[in-house]
Design a protein around this motif. Structure first.
Motif, PDB file in Angstrom:
ATOM      1  N   SER A  10     -13.973  -5.536  -6.102  1.00 10.81           N
ATOM      2  CA  SER A  10     -13.727  -4.371  -5.244  1.00 10.81           C
ATOM      3  C   SER A  10     -12.369  -4.464  -4.545  1.00 10.81           C
ATOM      4  O   SER A  10     -12.189  -3.918  -3.470  1.00 10.81           O
ATOM      5  CB  SER A  10     -14.826  -4.275  -4.186  1.00 10.81           C
ATOM      6  N   HIS A  11     -11.442  -5.173  -5.165  1.00 14.89           N
ATOM      7  CA  HIS A  11     -10.133  -5.326  -4.530  1.00 14.89           C
ATOM      8  C   HIS A  11      -9.451  -3.962  -4.393  1.00 14.89           C
ATOM      9  O   HIS A  11      -9.476  -3.152  -5.315  1.00 14.89           O
ATOM     10  CB  HIS A  11      -9.277  -6.263  -5.366  1.00 14.89           C
ATOM     11  N   ASP A  12      -8.828  -3.726  -3.247  1.00 17.37           N
ATOM     12  CA  ASP A  12      -8.149  -2.452  -3.032  1.00 17.37           C
ATOM     13  C   ASP A  12      -6.684  -2.576  -3.421  1.00 17.37           C
ATOM     14  O   ASP A  12      -5.829  -2.945  -2.620  1.00 17.37           O
ATOM     15  CB  ASP A  12      -8.287  -2.035  -1.569  1.00 17.37           C
ATOM     16  N   GLU A  13      -6.398  -2.256  -4.681  1.00 14.64           N
ATOM     17  CA  GLU A  13      -5.028  -2.454  -5.175  1.00 14.64           C
ATOM     18  C   GLU A  13      -4.049  -1.481  -4.536  1.00 14.64           C
ATOM     19  O   GLU A  13      -2.865  -1.775  -4.422  1.00 14.64           O
ATOM     20  CB  GLU A  13      -4.991  -2.342  -6.702  1.00 14.64           C
ATOM     21  N   GLU A  14      -4.545  -0.329  -4.092  1.00 12.44           N
ATOM     22  CA  GLU A  14      -3.641   0.657  -3.500  1.00 12.44           C
ATOM     23  C   GLU A  14      -3.161   0.217  -2.129  1.00 12.44           C
ATOM     24  O   GLU A  14      -1.985   0.332  -1.799  1.00 12.44           O
ATOM     25  CB  GLU A  14      -4.346   2.011  -3.373  1.00 12.44           C
TER      26      GLU A  14
ATOM     27  N   MET B  53       7.771  -6.361 -10.108  1.00 17.41           N
ATOM     28  CA  MET B  53       7.382  -5.030  -9.651  1.00 17.41           C
ATOM     29  C   MET B  53       6.140  -5.143  -8.788  1.00 17.41           C
ATOM     30  O   MET B  53       5.332  -6.043  -8.965  1.00 17.41           O
ATOM     31  CB  MET B  53       7.049  -4.133 -10.854  1.00 17.41           C
ATOM     32  N   ARG B  54       5.986  -4.159  -7.895  1.00 18.04           N
ATOM     33  CA  ARG B  54       4.735  -4.071  -7.157  1.00 18.04           C
ATOM     34  C   ARG B  54       3.719  -3.372  -8.045  1.00 18.04           C
ATOM     35  O   ARG B  54       4.083  -2.688  -8.992  1.00 18.04           O
ATOM     36  CB  ARG B  54       4.944  -3.242  -5.887  1.00 18.04           C
ATOM     37  N   TYR B  55       2.459  -3.493  -7.683  1.00 16.16           N
ATOM     38  CA  TYR B  55       1.452  -2.782  -8.460  1.00 16.16           C
ATOM     39  C   TYR B  55       1.810  -1.298  -8.545  1.00 16.16           C
ATOM     40  O   TYR B  55       1.738  -0.690  -9.620  1.00 16.16           O
ATOM     41  CB  TYR B  55       0.060  -2.966  -7.832  1.00 16.16           C
ATOM     42  N   ALA B  56       2.222  -0.730  -7.398  1.00 18.45           N
ATOM     43  CA  ALA B  56       2.510   0.704  -7.360  1.00 18.45           C
ATOM     44  C   ALA B  56       3.576   1.097  -8.382  1.00 18.45           C
ATOM     45  O   ALA B  56       3.561   2.211  -8.900  1.00 18.45           O
ATOM     46  CB  ALA B  56       2.945   1.116  -5.960  1.00 18.45           C
ATOM     47  N   ASP B  57       4.496   0.184  -8.668  1.00 17.19           N
ATOM     48  CA  ASP B  57       5.574   0.506  -9.608  1.00 17.19           C
ATOM     49  C   ASP B  57       5.085   0.588 -11.049  1.00 17.19           C
ATOM     50  O   ASP B  57       5.797   1.081 -11.924  1.00 17.19           O
ATOM     51  CB  ASP B  57       6.676  -0.557  -9.528  1.00 17.19           C
ATOM     52  N   THR B  58       3.906   0.055 -11.318  1.00 14.74           N
ATOM     53  CA  THR B  58       3.421   0.051 -12.698  1.00 14.74           C
ATOM     54  C   THR B  58       2.604   1.300 -13.019  1.00 14.74           C
ATOM     55  O   THR B  58       2.084   1.431 -14.114  1.00 14.74           O
ATOM     56  CB  THR B  58       2.561  -1.190 -12.983  1.00 14.74           C
ATOM     57  N   LYS B  59       2.488   2.187 -12.044  1.00 13.57           N
ATOM     58  CA  LYS B  59       1.761   3.428 -12.321  1.00 13.57           C
ATOM     59  C   LYS B  59       2.710   4.426 -12.973  1.00 13.57           C
ATOM     60  O   LYS B  59       3.690   4.836 -12.368  1.00 13.57           O
ATOM     61  CB  LYS B  59       1.204   4.021 -11.017  1.00 13.57           C
TER      62      LYS B  59
END
Ligand SMILES: Cc1cc2nc3c(=O)[nH]c(=O)nc-3n(C[C@H](O)[C@H](O)[C@H](O)COP(=O)(O)OP(=O)(O)OC[C@H]3O[C@@H](n4cnc5c(N)ncnc54)[C@H](O)[C@@H]3O)c2cc1C
Ligand code: SF4
Ligand code: SF4
Lengths: 500, 426
Positions: A10-14, B53-59
């Motif tokens: 349930s990790h919140d990646e956002e 990259m951040r996770y957000a950058d991979t979207k």
């Protein structure tokens, strides 16, 4: 059945993202890096001592002990730092590093650079209200160089341009080492370093020594408007046209050169090579962004909203410079006063807001917070003009290699101009954007070799079926950018000349 | 109103959703996925870990796109497909009724029943869950063993190495990825891997993973009886279609979910696409199981059209793929086997620095059928054109410069390559 491990995830990646993974062993720091750092620290110490002491007259030993050591130390550090890894893209840890992710260090650095700019730009004003003479000491430090080059003692502008050049050269070494596997970057970095050192530092100095006007040949209208503004060069942001026209052959040459670069060379070169010929090969602002600014290029905002703001802002500045220039000449024609009458406040406001605050203080001071090309993207009227030429009348484009893009995002992340390169690449489309400065980093960082900067055979293929440059311009004015509507076709891009 | 539900927000599911939206503006479209709320680029997992990259950058798309296109995103796991009732059961509770369903659940990492494979700090690398686990596992890790020498194995090795972890790679074959790469390419990559300081053990298999007494791994034992210390064991021995959901349902599955050329399963209102789909083709004996990004994208598009009721068919087209091993880029187009088949000829050029190579392959009649490049970039369109038009190998050798896609000012080797190739064809 789905595994429990999976169901309970349930990790919140956002919100949290993915944090800095612990290191098993610290990154080894080699002897060359240590030596470089030691020299840097010693040089910085000498600089502070000399600055504080408020030396009256500089000397070569003091200059060498301070800036000499800083330069050699910086170069040695970056040279050995990157030589320790194999040639290739090494961006490890960029998103965890405090100074590259708007952390406390980044804010500190931004404040230091900003204060530095304020101190030099408004040197006289600040002195008048009692700025302590710390800067004077540092300016005296470079006297020997100034005397040798220009035959007169240093002033704050010489000091500024000296520091600027050093930054380009030291971080140029970093750039060269970092991208040493890619000849485009080697040659481009050599080019910006050459133009900064030769045309923005040495040549103006030599001109002064020869009692000629100290002109910067790498800046022209509209980026550097003063030579084409009426005026004798005295006063805040004053025009220099009349001063130059009085300066004999050299003055006339400078005026002719400015007009030639703006009217003829710029459109022709931009048609042939795109705006990159200037923005990432020649320009001093670009030169600093491509060297000192490189660690922060990923901070540029890639959103569609940012793109919309960019379109408004940069073109407003272009309109402003055209109007200010026109008004100054109309004013002059009416009143005959080269200092201007009613148009003078416009000039002062433009100069203060755009040239000093935007290009200087925000443009460079905010590198660690907003990325390296804030000025180039949102403010520079030269970039705006070049951008219009590039979008509608140029052969330059970035070609997408068929269907090879796997949407990883490295290209967009490291585009300093905030272009969503991936948005085009994943649709198999070529990238034709007004703002692209052709730095080539998107192509270098792409792990699948998808992108290539190219000069096509003609300017065809950039009008999306609306016919030509003018209909395209009208189309673009009517249709502001939208978040990508692509349904992600698996279409293979047509990379042949002229199609896209 | 028709409700189309899509399980999985990977490239296949998302491409289908967007294609479907373009064709059917008035349908309700939902995408249910348990791993993340938004679609991200799976091949970019390594860059998040390494800090590129951040996770957000991979979207690949801005978040607002989904609202703009009225695609509902549900972050949850589907635990059951009730085919008879056309209903999904969700883990967090509740059910979701659909009119049409797309299964795009991707793959799962393989595990071959090794003793100790369920210990803590033994893991694969497929999704954000693995990435999260890996980040946690790093705390106690100084040395690691990676089992399997494919693309993901070398990526995991690079990731661990970037954090100062010592890496040992156990590879079954005689050289890195030798079951896919021809000998020279394989040797080149092996050399680079060793140069980077990884301990590469060839023709070595995993026998057992040892428990440190707390339920976590501390060492592995190889089939040669060697014991290698490892606080982290990476199992990267390939992936298999994720068909958990269709087991014990009326939906037929083989290795993957069985579909026809329009990606429809044996159930009328259910389709499957991407890694999890196994395509059955008339008159072709071997079923098609394609587990890469590009095919997921192409299949997703077809699935979206098929669900919309448009006449469509998935055609595999000319194969291509690309990858990067450490600093070395690799591209392949067409049909390049690890070993030449009967009558086939392989022409190979390698630069003296051992970091660049080009292989051209032609059949017994001298018709060009494929190529590999290492450390050199070639143009997709040109290479594909040569293969599609069945050009002779001599033509291709003569036209090599047209294919070069390296950045401007790069050194070009095409004349040297052509000379080498001509020597070999003589
Ligand atoms: C580390 C790594 C690197 C890779 N690099 C490359 C590369 O460079 N080039 C390349 O071509 N390919 C690469 N691949 C392969 C590529 O990523 C896959 O082929 C592709 O992502 C498959 O897409 P998909 O949409 O079929 O499935 P996936 O991307 O796997 O998406 C499936 C989704 O379904 C969801 N799901 C599964 N079961 C359920 C359920 N029961 N309920 C709800 N949701 C569920 C999951 O959350 C998952 O997000 C790589 C793969 C990995 C793991
Ligand atoms: S699109 Fe590429 S070349 Fe253009 S500015 Fe961005 S990173 Fe540089
Ligand atoms: S063009 Fe290259 S860097 Fe950009 S998203 Fe595609 S694969 Fe990644």
């Amino acid at each position: 059945m789905i595994e429990l491990r999976v169901l309970s995830y349930s990790h919140d990646e956002e919100r949290i993202g993915f944090t800095d993974p612990p290191r098993a062993t610290p990154r080894p720091i080699n002897i060359g890096e240590r030596a470089g750092m030691a020299m840097l620290a010693t040089g910085a110490f000498a600089f502070v001592i000399c600055g504080m002491a408020g030396v009256r007259r500089g000397s070569w030993p003091a200059l060498i002990a301070s800036f000499g050591l800083i330069t050699i130390g910086g170069c040695v550090y970056y040279w050995r730092r990157w030589a320790g890894s194999t040639p290739g893209i090494k961006h490890d840890g960029n998103t965890f590093n405090n100074v590259q992710t708007r952390g406390l260090w980044a804010w500190g650095l931004a404040i230091v650079i900003t204060l530095f700019y304020i101190a030099y730009y408004w040197y006289h004003e600040l002195k008048a209200i009692g700025m302590p003479p710390v800067l004077d000491g540092t300016i005296r430090l470079v006297d020997p160089l100034s005397l040798a080059l220009r035959g007169k003692p240093a002033d704050q502008w010489f000091m500024y341009s000296f520091l600027y050049t050093l930054a380009v050269l030291i971080f140029g070494v970093r750039m060269v080492m970092k991208y040493r596997h890619n000849r485009y970057h080697l040659i481009r970095t050599a080019s910006v370093s050459f133009f900064q050192l030769g045309f923005a530092f040495l040549l103006p100095g030599i001109l002064v020594a020869l009692h000629q006007p100290d002109h910067y040949f790498t800046y022209f209208w509209p980026l550097s408007p003063q030579p084409l503004w009426p005026g004798d060069g005295y006063g805040f942001g004053a025009g220099k046209f009349h001063a130059l026209a009085d300066k004999g052959v050299m003055g006339m040459f400078i005026l002719g050169f400015s007009a030639f670069m703006f009217l003829l060379a710029t459109p022709v070169l931009t048609y042939l090579f795109g705006k990159r010929w200037y923005c990432s090969w020649v320009c001093g602002c670009g030169g600093l962004a491509e060297t000192l600014g490189d660690p922060w290029r990923q901070l540029s905002d890639k959103s569609t909203t940012a793109w919309k703001i960019e379109r408004w802002m940069i073109h407003s500045v272009l309109v402003a410079i055209v109007l200010v220039t026109a008004f100054l000449w109309i004013d002059y024609a009416q009143s005959g006063a080269i200092t201007g009458t009613w148009a003078m406040p416009l000039r002062k406001v433009y100069y203060f807001v755009i040239v000093q605050v935007f290009a200087g203080v925000i443009g460079v001071g905010f590198y660690p917070l907003m990325g390296s090309r804030v000025w180039c993207r949102f403010g520079c009227p030269m970039a705006a003009a070049l951008g219009i030429l590039q979008r509608y009348f140029s052969r330059f484009r970035i070609t997408t290699n068929g269907g090879q893009c796997m949407s990883c995002g490295n290209c967009s992340t490291y585009c300093e101009m905030g272009i969503d390169v991936r948005g085009y690449a994943q649709r198999g489309e070529n990238i034709v954007r007004a703002s692209c400065v052709g730095c080539g980093v998107c192509a270098a960082v792409c792990p699948r070799g998808v992108l290539k900067l190219e000069n096509g055979a003609s300017s065809e293929g950039r009008y999306e079926g609306v016919g030509g440059p003018l209909p395209q311009l009208v189309h673009d004015l009517r249709n502001p950018p939208v978040a990508q509507q692509a349904e992600g076709p698996a279409r293979i891009a047509q990379t042949r000349e002229g199609t896209r | 109103m028709c409700h189309a539900a899509i399980i999985g927000n990977g490239i296949a599911g998302i491409t289908a959703a967007r294609r479907l939206r373009a064709l059917r503006p008035d349908w309700r479209i939902s995408v249910i996925s348990g791993e993340s709320r938004y679609h991200y680029s799976r091949p970019a997992l390594m860059y998040i870990f390494m800090g590129h990259m951040r996770y957000a950058d991979t979207k690949p798309f801005e978040d607002r796109v989904w609202a703009d296109e009225r695609i509902e995103l549900v972050r949850d796991w589907v635990t059951e497909i009730d085919v008879a009732a056309s209903r999904l059961r969700l883990h967090a509770g509740g059910t979701l009724a659909y009119d049409k369903l797309l299964i795009a659940t991707g793959s799962q990492s393989n595990r071959f029943g090794w003793p100790g494979q369920d210990l803590r700090r033994v893991q694969g690398l497929y999704d954000l869950i693995d990435l999260h686990t890996l980040t946690e596992n790093m705390r106690d890790t100084r040395r690691s063993v990676i089992v399997g020498g494919g693309l993901i194995g070398v990526e995991l090795a690079e990731m661990l190495h970037s954090r100062g972890v010592h890496v040992t790679m156990l590879i079954r074959e005689t050289d890195y990825w030798r079951n896919v790469l021809p000998a020279e390419e394989s040797a080149m990559v092996s050399r680079l891997i060793r140069h980077e300081g990884f301990d590469l053990r060839l023709e070595t298999r995993l026998a057992e993973i040892l428990d440190d007494g707390t339920g976590a791994a501390w060492a592995v034992v190889t089939d040669r009886g060697e014991r290698i210390e490892a606080q982290l064991v990476g199992l990267t021995v390939g992936v298999s279609p994720n068909i958990d959901l269709v087991r014990d349902t009326a939906i037929k599955a083989g290795r993957g979910v069985l579909v026809d050329e329009s990606l429809r399963t044996n159930v009328d209102n259910i389709w499957a696409a991407g890694d999890c789909a196994e395509i059955v083709r008339p008159h072709v004996e071997r079923n098609l199981l394609q587990q890469v990004w590009y095919t997921g994208k192409a299949q997703g598009r077809v699935a979206g059209e098929a669900m919309a009721g448009v006449e469509t068919r998935y055609e595999p087209g000319i194969w291509y793929n690309s990858a990067k091993f450490l600093d070395l880029e690799y591209q392949t187009y067409g049909d390049v086997r690890p070993n030449p088949r009967d009558g086939e000829r392989h022409l190979w050029w390698e630069h003296a620095d051992g970091r660049k190579g080009v292989r051209l392959v032609c059949d017994s009649a001298g018709v060009f059928i494929g190529l590999n490049t290492m450390g050199v970039r070639y143009r997709h369109e040109v290479c594909e054109g040569w293969i599609r038009d069945r050009r002779s190998i001599d033509d291709v050798v003569a036209q090599l410069p047209q294919a070069n896609f390296d950045s401007e000012f790069s050194r070009r080797y095409e004349s040297e390559i052509a000379a080498t190739m001509r020597e070999q064809t003589r």
